[in-house]
Scaffold this active site. Structure first.
Site, PDB file in Angstrom:
ATOM      1  N   GLY A 191      35.864  46.950  13.370  1.00 32.30           N
ATOM      2  CA  GLY A 191      36.817  46.114  14.113  1.00 32.30           C
ATOM      3  C   GLY A 191      37.290  44.955  13.252  1.00 32.30           C
ATOM      4  N   SER A 245      32.007  46.036   8.521  1.00 30.89           N
ATOM      5  CA  SER A 245      33.184  46.375   7.717  1.00 30.89           C
ATOM      6  C   SER A 245      34.349  46.667   8.649  1.00 30.89           C
ATOM      7  CB  SER A 245      32.896  47.591   6.840  1.00 30.89           C
ATOM      8  OG  SER A 245      32.839  48.747   7.658  1.00 30.89           O
ATOM      9  N   LYS A 246      35.489  46.920   8.027  1.00 35.31           N
ATOM     10  CA  LYS A 246      36.728  47.111   8.791  1.00 35.31           C
ATOM     11  C   LYS A 246      36.602  48.119   9.928  1.00 35.31           C
ATOM     12  CE  LYS A 246      40.768  46.076   6.070  1.00 35.31           C
ATOM     13  NZ  LYS A 246      41.143  46.540   4.767  1.00 35.31           N
ATOM     14  N   ARG A 247      35.840  49.165   9.670  1.00 36.39           N
ATOM     15  CA  ARG A 247      35.795  50.201  10.712  1.00 36.39           C
ATOM     16  C   ARG A 247      35.075  49.722  11.978  1.00 36.39           C
ATOM     17  NH1 ARG A 247      30.728  52.803  10.304  1.00 36.39           N
ATOM     18  NH2 ARG A 247      29.707  51.958   8.478  1.00 36.39           N
TER      19      ARG A 247
END
Ligand code: GLU
Length: 461
Positions: free
Chosen positions: A241, A237-239
């Site tokens: 990267g 997921s976004k966290r």
């Protein structure tokens, strides 16, 4: 059987790194078998499927060189064909019109949840004469007994009891086809032999198979590949990267490196890490796709990138350094520099910075952390070097690192000076930085005049 694979992204804003891997596996599998790799844009969600979102998918696939073999198919444009199949199934009695209202459906859903069974609409068994003049959805009549086993090329045999499957909706009350129907019809019409996609679609496969069976179409071979996880084991997921493929381009990754990394992410061939596209095509096989999710590892991707930068031709490296037209002098400098800096760069974006000392005609700005190196003693040594070096000794081939090295070693010896007493200062005076290529190479790149000018600039400050 001729192999036809497809990548079927829903355009949701960008090409996801996981989607890119699915595309790559489909591409390699098709190439390995001398088959076709097709692209289908699943743009039936009219709100999310905007033109920029579709363009972003094409941009990502272009960059990775994974565009389809034929013109892409746009799913939305095939709506009528999808609906036609639902109507055929209605005529054959393999589907039925369901007039349940939203409230009735809500109540049924609750009940179904309590008993742990899927929804069976009462309209399944009602005669058509009982049909009201009201909106309806078209549902597939799922078999109630028995089971279906999918021999998935990655997951192995997976079985689902038919009583677990609800009567899936094929046409909504406004007559539009559902995703479940559209995928099956398109795969059939495109002649898809192998459905290679994320394992989040495994559950759909059992439902889709029922439509295929009802139509008496050949079943494709399924290969559901595990999703990519982040370094902590959670779904990517976004966290973790960047998720968008194009962000990797912006960060300085090469498409060859991204493809090679994605190939290794969930697929292996012994201990091979660096795998050329030709080898990937001849080796790729679904049986070597791992069953458990692979973890995305930025360091590994960076290491691969560094390999591919090192393997690039000097011409390519020079183009990566600058797109500006080059004077013959600049060209000479970059040609000397390219082999050394490509060995050290990890990202394409490192290259301009590593070469800027050679391109800028002015004396470099000395970095703050490099200033202490230029103490008085060092400046004296630099000055002595500049005087000696500017003596136009006929033996010095100023552009030949070997000749410069021999001269420099001789001069240092004459002076009773160690390389470490001069080198760091020379590097800072000539490049402005503490970290820079080999000093002899810097001298060759800059040539005698520029070398002398730069040393004078720092000595006269
Ligand atoms: N459009 C689906 C997705 O982007 C893929 C459907 C499929 O591969 O069958 O997840």
């Amino acid at each position: 059987m001729s192999v036809v694979t497809r990548f079927a992204p829903s355009p949701t804003g960008f090409l996801h790194i996981g989607g890119a891997r699915t595309a790559l596996f489909n591409f390699l599998f098709a190439r390995h078998h001398g088959g076709k790799y097709l692209l289908r844009i699943e743009d039936t969600d009219r709100e999310r499927s905007t033109d920029p979102a579709i363009a972003a998918i094409h941009e990502g696939l272009n960059w990775l060189n994974l565009t389809g073999d034929d013109e892409p198919i746009y799913q939305f444009s095939r709506m009528e064909r999808h609906a036609q199949i639902a109507h055929q199934l209605l005529e054959k009695g393999l589907a039925y019109r369901c007039y349940l209202t939203t409230e009735e459906l809500g109540q049924m859903r609750e009940k179904a949840r309590e008993v742990g069974h899927p929804i069976r609409s009462p309209w399944r068994d009602k005669p058509t004469s009982a049909a009201p003049d009201a909106p309806f959805v078209v549902r597939l009549r799922m078999p109630e007994t028995g089971a279906t086993t999918i021999s998935d090329a990655v997951q192995g045999d997976v079985t689902v009891q038919h009583q677990q499957l609800d009567d899936l909706i094929m046409l909504r009350s406004d007559g539009t086809p559902t995703y479940m129907l559209a995928v099956v019809v398109d795969d059939h019409d495109m002649g898809v032999s192998h459905v290679i996609r994320g394992d989040d679609h495994l559950n759909n496969a059992f439902r889709q198979q029922q439509i295929i069976a009802a139509m008496d179409w050949p079943q494709p071979i399924y290969a559901h590949i595990p999703l990519i996880h982040g370094s902590d084991g959670a779904k990517l997921s976004k966290r973790h990267g960047a998720l968008s493929v194009m962000e990797y381009q912006n960060m300085g990754f090469l498409p060859e490196a991204v493809n090679n990394y994605l190939l290794r992410l969930g697929w292996s061939h012994g201990d091979d890490e660096i795998i050329s596209q030709d080898d990937a095509i001849s080796w790729f096989d679904l049986s070597a796709v791992g069953k458990s999710p692979a973890r995305f590892d930025m360091d590994k991707l960076t290491a691969m990138n560094s390999h591919y930068i090192g393997a690039a031709s000097d011409d390519t490296i020079i183009k990566m350094i600058t797109s500006a037209p080059l004077t013959p002098e600049m060209e000479t400098r970059l040609r000397l520099l390219a082999p050394a800096i490509k060995e050290r760069a990890q990202l394409v974006t490192d290259l301009p910075d590593m070469a800027d000392f050679a391109l800028s005609p002015a004396a470099p700005v000395i970095a703050e952390d490099a200033k202490p190196i230029l103490g008085d003693d060092m400046l004296n040594r630099l000055s002595a070097f500049a005087t000696a070096y500017s003596l136009n000794d006929a033996d010095i081939q100023y552009r030949d690192p070997e000749a410069i090295k021999a001269w420099l070693n001789g001069w240092l010896e004459d002076q009773g000076m160690k390389m470490r007493e001069l080198g760091p200062g020379l590097r800072v005076a000539l490049t402005g930085k503490k970290q820079a290529p080999d000093i002899v190479l810097i001298l060759a790149v800059l040539g005698p005049e520029e070398t002398k000018n730069r040393i004078e600039t720092v000595c006269n400050k």
